[in-house]
Design a protein around this motif. Structure first.
Motif, PDB file in Angstrom:
ATOM      1  N   ALA A  40      42.830  39.504  33.945  1.00  0.00           N
ATOM      2  CA  ALA A  40      43.985  39.727  34.850  1.00  0.00           C
ATOM      3  C   ALA A  40      44.628  38.515  35.207  1.00  0.00           C
ATOM      4  O   ALA A  40      45.693  38.296  35.683  1.00  0.00           O
ATOM      5  CB  ALA A  40      43.072  40.404  35.925  1.00  0.00           C
TER       6      ALA A  40
ATOM      7  N   LEU B  68      45.191  45.711  36.189  1.00  0.00           N
ATOM      8  CA  LEU B  68      43.925  44.750  35.869  1.00  0.00           C
ATOM      9  C   LEU B  68      43.176  44.323  36.715  1.00  0.00           C
ATOM     10  O   LEU B  68      41.978  44.387  36.728  1.00  0.00           O
ATOM     11  CB  LEU B  68      44.287  43.756  34.626  1.00  0.00           C
TER      12      LEU B  68
ATOM     13  N   SER C  65      44.701  39.019  41.388  1.00  0.00           N
ATOM     14  CA  SER C  65      43.740  38.934  40.190  1.00  0.00           C
ATOM     15  C   SER C  65      42.692  37.936  40.557  1.00  0.00           C
ATOM     16  O   SER C  65      41.483  38.063  40.110  1.00  0.00           O
ATOM     17  CB  SER C  65      44.540  38.268  38.928  1.00  0.00           C
TER      18      SER C  65
END
Length: 131
Positions: A55, A39, A85
């Motif tokens: 994420a 992500l 992230s």
């Protein structure tokens, strides 16, 4: 009646295998780890803030759900997924720190010509609404 008595006598006690219940496998966090790894990259490529925040949440969840067994495996540690992230989140909000118009102005002053070919998604959207 003789057939039922003959089938019962054919069973041998030494061939009977007792039932042994298997242990339930430990829950794995493969899906959570996969999402926490991919992500941030999707958020960086698409520059989608919703995916970037998702994420961050998934990577925090993956980091908090780590066990000693998952730490010893060859997968990435949870804190690296969290850092990635957060990097994806910074990339999504980078246009707030470095606006596209400032980049175009700097490029046109360096090259001496219009640098409208070098634009980002946000500057193209601003020009489309201005016309």
């Amino acid at each position: 009646m003789s057939s039922s008595s003959s089938s019962a006598s054919k069973k041998r006690a030494n061939l009977c295998v007792p039932y042994v219940a298997l242990e339930a496998p430990a829950p794995s966090d493969e899906i959570s780890g996969l999402l926490a790894s991919t992500l941030p990259m999707v958020a960086m490529f698409l520059r989608n803030k919703l995916i970037a925040w998702s994420a961050v949440l998934v990577s925090v969840q993956s980091w908090l759900n780590e066990t000693e067994a998952s730490r010893s495996e060859a997968s990435q540690p949870g804190w690296i997924k969290l850092v990635m992230s957060l990097a994806g989140l910074v990339v999504c909000y980078m246009d707030l720190l470095f606006p596209a118009k400032a980049v175009n102005g700097a490029l046109s002053s360096i090259t001496g010509r219009d640098a409208s070919a070098v634009t980002t998604r946000l500057s193209m959207a601003a020009r489309a609404t201005a016309e």
